[in-house]
Write a protein that holds these residues in place. Structure first.
Motif, short mmCIF file in Angstrom:
data_model
loop_
_atom_site.label_atom_id
_atom_site.label_comp_id
_atom_site.label_asym_id
_atom_site.label_seq_id
_atom_site.Cartn_x
_atom_site.Cartn_y
_atom_site.Cartn_z
N ALA A 207 0.84 -1.21 0.00
CA ALA A 207 0.00 0.00 0.00
C ALA A 207 0.86 1.25 0.00
CB ALA A 207 -0.92 -0.01 1.23
N LEU A 208 1.94 1.25 0.79
CA LEU A 208 2.84 2.40 0.82
C LEU A 208 3.49 2.64 -0.54
CD1 LEU A 208 4.47 4.58 2.37
CD2 LEU A 208 6.12 2.78 2.95
N SER A 209 3.94 1.56 -1.18
CA SER A 209 4.59 1.70 -2.48
C SER A 209 3.62 2.26 -3.52
CB SER A 209 5.12 0.34 -2.94
OG SER A 209 5.71 0.45 -4.21
N ALA A 210 2.38 1.75 -3.54
CA ALA A 210 1.38 2.25 -4.51
C ALA A 210 1.06 3.71 -4.25
CB ALA A 210 0.13 1.38 -4.43
N LEU A 211 0.91 4.07 -2.98
CA LEU A 211 0.58 5.46 -2.66
C LEU A 211 1.73 6.39 -2.99
CD1 LEU A 211 -1.62 7.30 -1.56
CD2 LEU A 211 -0.71 6.90 0.75
N ALA A 212 2.97 5.92 -2.81
CA ALA A 212 4.14 6.74 -3.16
C ALA A 212 4.17 7.01 -4.65
CB ALA A 212 5.42 6.03 -2.71
N GLU B 219 -2.51 3.70 -9.63
CA GLU B 219 -1.85 3.39 -8.37
C GLU B 219 -2.80 3.51 -7.19
OE1 GLU B 219 0.98 2.05 -8.09
OE2 GLU B 219 1.66 2.28 -10.16
N LEU B 220 -3.77 4.46 -7.28
CA LEU B 220 -4.74 4.56 -6.21
C LEU B 220 -5.64 3.32 -6.15
CD1 LEU B 220 -5.76 8.35 -6.33
CD2 LEU B 220 -4.44 7.17 -4.56
N GLU B 221 -5.94 2.77 -7.34
CA GLU B 221 -6.72 1.53 -7.37
C GLU B 221 -5.94 0.39 -6.69
OE1 GLU B 221 -9.77 0.82 -8.26
OE2 GLU B 221 -10.19 2.93 -8.70
N VAL B 222 -4.66 0.34 -7.00
CA VAL B 222 -3.82 -0.68 -6.34
C VAL B 222 -3.78 -0.44 -4.84
CG1 VAL B 222 -1.49 -1.61 -6.16
CG2 VAL B 222 -2.43 -1.04 -8.41
N PHE B 223 -3.65 0.81 -4.46
CA PHE B 223 -3.61 1.15 -3.04
C PHE B 223 -4.88 0.69 -2.33
CE2 PHE B 223 -5.09 4.28 0.10
CZ PHE B 223 -4.18 4.05 1.12
N ARG B 224 -6.02 0.96 -2.94
CA ARG B 224 -7.29 0.62 -2.30
C ARG B 224 -7.50 -0.91 -2.24
NH1 ARG B 224 -10.52 4.84 -1.32
NH2 ARG B 224 -10.05 6.84 -2.33
N SER B 225 -6.87 -1.62 -3.19
CA SER B 225 -7.04 -3.08 -3.19
C SER B 225 -6.18 -3.76 -2.14
CB SER B 225 -6.71 -3.63 -4.59
OG SER B 225 -5.33 -3.44 -4.89
N VAL B 226 -5.07 -3.18 -1.77
CA VAL B 226 -4.16 -3.83 -0.81
C VAL B 226 -4.19 -3.17 0.56
CG1 VAL B 226 -2.63 -4.63 -2.63
CG2 VAL B 226 -2.18 -2.42 -1.54
N ALA B 227 -4.71 -1.94 0.64
CA ALA B 227 -4.70 -1.24 1.92
C ALA B 227 -5.79 -1.80 2.83
CB ALA B 227 -4.91 0.26 1.69
N THR B 228 -5.57 -1.62 4.11
CA THR B 228 -6.57 -2.03 5.09
C THR B 228 -7.70 -1.00 5.12
OG1 THR B 228 -5.44 -0.87 6.88
CG2 THR B 228 -4.79 -3.15 6.47
N LEU B 229 -8.76 -1.38 5.75
CA LEU B 229 -9.90 -0.48 5.87
C LEU B 229 -9.49 0.80 6.58
CD1 LEU B 229 -12.92 0.11 5.52
CD2 LEU B 229 -13.31 -1.12 7.69
N GLU B 230 -8.66 0.63 7.59
CA GLU B 230 -8.21 1.80 8.35
C GLU B 230 -7.38 2.72 7.47
OE1 GLU B 230 -5.57 2.81 12.38
OE2 GLU B 230 -5.96 0.73 11.76
N GLU B 231 -6.49 2.14 6.64
CA GLU B 231 -5.65 2.95 5.76
C GLU B 231 -6.49 3.64 4.69
OE1 GLU B 231 -1.60 0.18 6.21
OE2 GLU B 231 -2.98 -0.08 4.50
N VAL C 277 -0.60 10.70 4.39
CA VAL C 277 -1.01 9.29 4.51
C VAL C 277 0.20 8.36 4.38
CG1 VAL C 277 -2.46 7.48 3.52
CG2 VAL C 277 -3.32 9.82 3.67
N GLN C 278 1.12 8.71 3.48
CA GLN C 278 2.35 7.91 3.36
C GLN C 278 3.12 7.87 4.67
OE1 GLN C 278 4.93 8.10 -0.30
NE2 GLN C 278 3.64 9.89 -0.71
N LYS C 279 3.27 9.03 5.30
CA LYS C 279 4.00 9.06 6.56
C LYS C 279 3.28 8.24 7.62
CE LYS C 279 4.35 13.51 7.15
NZ LYS C 279 4.79 14.79 7.77
N ARG C 280 1.97 8.28 7.60
CA ARG C 280 1.20 7.50 8.58
C ARG C 280 1.40 6.00 8.35
NH1 ARG C 280 -5.23 8.42 10.00
NH2 ARG C 280 -5.39 6.72 11.54
N ILE C 281 1.35 5.59 7.07
CA ILE C 281 1.56 4.17 6.78
C ILE C 281 3.01 3.77 7.10
CG2 ILE C 281 1.60 2.43 4.96
CD1 ILE C 281 -0.66 3.93 3.59
N GLY C 282 3.97 4.65 6.74
CA GLY C 282 5.36 4.36 7.07
C GLY C 282 5.58 4.21 8.56
N ALA C 283 4.97 5.11 9.36
CA ALA C 283 5.08 4.99 10.81
C ALA C 283 4.45 3.71 11.31
CB ALA C 283 4.43 6.21 11.47
#
Length: 673
Positions: free
Chosen positions: A170-175, A215-227, A287-293
């Protein structure tokens, strides 16, 4: 027994410890792996920061180029240089910490990050010092940023946690989506500043938009509901909506082939767009920083859990070892302690108590005071039963020793009785022969009488050997010293084949009276042994010599000799008084010699002769010797025919030494049983 018990318990314990150790090692290795993932996650966080700041620097540089490189646009660009330099300094330190232990791919990308960093300075120089256009500047910066962002995919490599791997994807797709949005910001800002789309800019703008949506589609497919919820809550608002309206207007104007006025209500279209789209870009960055943290927290949590598992497993193993050691010690102590007492006391019985009891029985023959102390093992298990059985064996051994002692006493009594009866007859026979010798005038018959006297003397020695084996004192005693030569003559008179003996007495000395009879007997046994085990055509030499501590009498033969083992065994018996056993019947002379030597402190030793045969060396200590004034001459060897074969009457001259020795024994003997 202890080693067997330890092996019995140690084998399953070692297997359990090995299994536990594997778990500890696996947990510790996992902790190390998660530590390396944490290192890569921290570098990824630095990459996110650098990529965001560098994208902002690039977009400002494109705006600077499109605006004609005015000082007003240069100042914010240079301020951004400082921010980027600060971010890259932190990233450089973290990239340098990546080693091959983090994975070959991670190490390669880390080196690539360090290699790409100098390109930032080169890009800046190109922007400030040349007339490069905005789109090539975009491409150059984009290559650097994409190279940096490739490291995001390496975070989860080597880990097995699916949640962590999904967060990394999810981080990679969002980046990548963030980079596409940033590129749109730079392209449209340059277009707004120039008032129209330059060659290739529209295609680049639309491609960046397509990549962002993909990439946002990829992000939404692999990210958690919280992300996903965090993204929806962050990348929203007035600026995001305004940026979408401006983007659509710019695309519409681009289709009309007229000037681009993306914000009619604003005098600065570029700044207006830049501020609007920055809301989207900054939101994605947040959001990237949040996922990275979150990834860093997950990595640290997994590392702590793995280390905790390793510590817990090691603690369990240690407790297991301590428990096994305690149980082993208790069980081994309960078994080994009785066994040790049993072994110690059994060895004491076998090596000390039983021999001492047997020796006391042989000496006293009194069994009334003998008791068997039980072995100090009072358990009722198999060890206790073995101890009681050994007590029974001990009692039976003492009983058998008592019976043997009684049997030995009876045999000794028989020896003594038979010997004394035979001695009485032999003494009477000797007296009768003496009387017949005194009145006989015929030389031939006198020689026969001397031969009978010699046989009777040998018979008396055999009877005395029985008394010695029975432990009795010698029946014949002398009250005055006797010369060594006379003792040798007397010894020769008690053996058969004395004609084969050559005597060389060159030492002046005499033996004390109490030891005369035993010394004669001892030498007679050795001389007879030498004659018996040597060929009839050879001679036996009896010689004397002086050494420190006494006189040495040697009996040398050239017979069959003895092997080294037999010789060592015989010397062992001569050095220590042997017990009378079955072998005494075969080597009675050896037993008699050993007992006679022990009685007077005489040392007897057998040695092999260089030319074959044996040398029996008899050391007469100074305590048995008395000095005499005349020197004893060398006694000549008698002729082979012997004195008894002479045609003339035997006389008592020195050449007729056996007869003279017989007379010496008969005359000098003070008492006769």
């Amino acid at each position: 027994m202890r080693s067997r018990l330890i092996a019995l318990i140690l084998i399953p314990t070692v297997l359990g410890v090995l299994v536990g150790a594997q778990q500890v090692i696996a947990s510790w290795n996992a902790a190390g792996q998660y530590q390396r993932i944490l290192d890569k996650a921290e570098l990824s966080a630095s990459v996110t920061e650098v990529a965001h700041q560098l994208a902002l620097e690039r977009d400002l540089a494109m705006l600077y180029i499109a605006a004609g490189r005015t000082p007003e646009r240069e100042e914010p660009l240079r301020e951004q240089f400082v921010v980027v330099d600060q971010a890259t300094a932190d990233m450089r330190a973290k990239a340098a910490a990546i080693t091959t232990d983090h994975g070959e791919s991670a190490w390669t990308l880390g080196r690539q990050i360090l290699t790409r960093l100098p390109e930032i300075g080169a890009a800046r120089t190109t922007v400030l010092k040349t007339e490069v256009l905005a789109l090539p500047t975009l491409s150059r910066y984009a290559q650097i940023i994409v190279a940096f962002q490739q490291f995001h995919d390496e975070i989860a490599q080597g880990g097995e946690d699916e949640t962590l791997a999904a967060a990394v994807r999810a981080l990679s797709a969002l980046a990548k989506a963030h980079e596409a949005a940033s590129q749109q910001r730079g392209v449209l800002a340059a277009v707004a500043s120039a008032g129209r789309f330059q060659s290739g800019e529209l295609d680049r703008f639309m491609a960046a938009r397509a990549q962002q949506e993909s990439e946002l589609e990829v992000f939404r497919s692999v990210a958690t509901l919280e992300e996903r919820q965090a993204y929806d809550d962050t990348v929203t608002g007035t600026l995001v909506d305004r940026a979408e309206v401006i983007r659509l207007r710019a695309l519409a104007l681009a289709g009309e082939s007229g000037p681009i006025d993306i914000a009619p209500e604003s005098g600065e279209d570029a700044d207006f767009w830049f501020a609007a789209i920055s809301g989207t870009v900054d939101g994605m960055w947040a959001v990237q920083k949040r996922i990275g943290a979150s990834i860093i927290v997950q990595g640290r949590t997994l590392e702590d859990a793995a280390r905790r598992d390793a510590v817990v497993a090691a603690t369990y193993i240690l407790l297991l070892l301590l428990l096994v050691l305690l149980i082993t010690t208790m069980v081994a102590q309960s078994l080994v302690s009785p066994l040790r007492r049993l072994r110690r006391e059994a060895l004491d019985v076998a090596g000390s108590r039983l021999p001492r009891t047997v020796r006391r029985l042989r000496e006293t023959g009194d069994e009334s005071t003998l008791t068997v102390a039980p072995i100090d093992v009072d358990s009722y298990d198999e060890i206790g039963e073995v101890a009681r059985a050994f007590d029974e064996v001990h009692r039976e051994a003492i009983r058998l020793a008592g019976e043997e002692s009684r049997l030995r006493a009876n045999i000794n009594a028989m020896f003594v009785n038979l010997s004394r009866r035979s001695q009485t007859l032999v003494q009477r026979q000797i007296k009768l022969i003496d009387g017949l010798e005194q009145g006989e005038q015929d030389d031939r018959r006198l020689a026969d009488f001397f031969a009978l006297d010699h046989l009777a003397t040998r018979m008396r020695r055999n009877n005395e050997s029985l008394l010695i084996l029975a432990g009795q004192e010698p029946p014949r005693r002398w009250n005055h010293p006797v010369g060594l030569a006379d003792i040798v003559r007397a010894a020769l008179s008690e053996v058969e084949g004395y004609q084969r003996v050559a005597v060389e007495i060159t030492v002046n000395g005499a033996v004390a009276g109490p030891a005369v009879s035993d010394t004669i007997h001892l030498l007679a046994e050795l001389i007879e042994n030498a004659l018996s085990f040597s060929p009839r055509d050879t001679r036996v030499l009896v010689s004397t010599g002086t050494i420190d501590g006494g006189i040495m009498v040697s009996v040398t033969d050239t017979g069959i000799g003895m092997t080294q083992n037999e010789l060592a065994h015989a010397n062992e018996r001569l050095a220590h008084v042997p017990e009378v056993d079955v072998s005494a019947s075969r080597r009675m002379g050896l037993y008699v010699v050993a007992r006679l030597a022990y009685r007077h402190g005489i040392r007897v030793q057998l040695r092999s002769h260089e030319t074959g045969g044996l040398i029996a060396m008899v050391l007469l200590p100074d305590a048995l010797l008395h000095a005499t004034s005349p020197a004893y001459p060398t006694i000549p060897t008698p002729p082979p025919s012997g004195p008894w074969g002479a045609a003339s009457r035997p006389n008592r001259s020195t050449t007729d030494w056996p007869s003279f020795a017989l007379s010496l024994i008969h005359i000098s003997e003070p008492t006769r049983p």
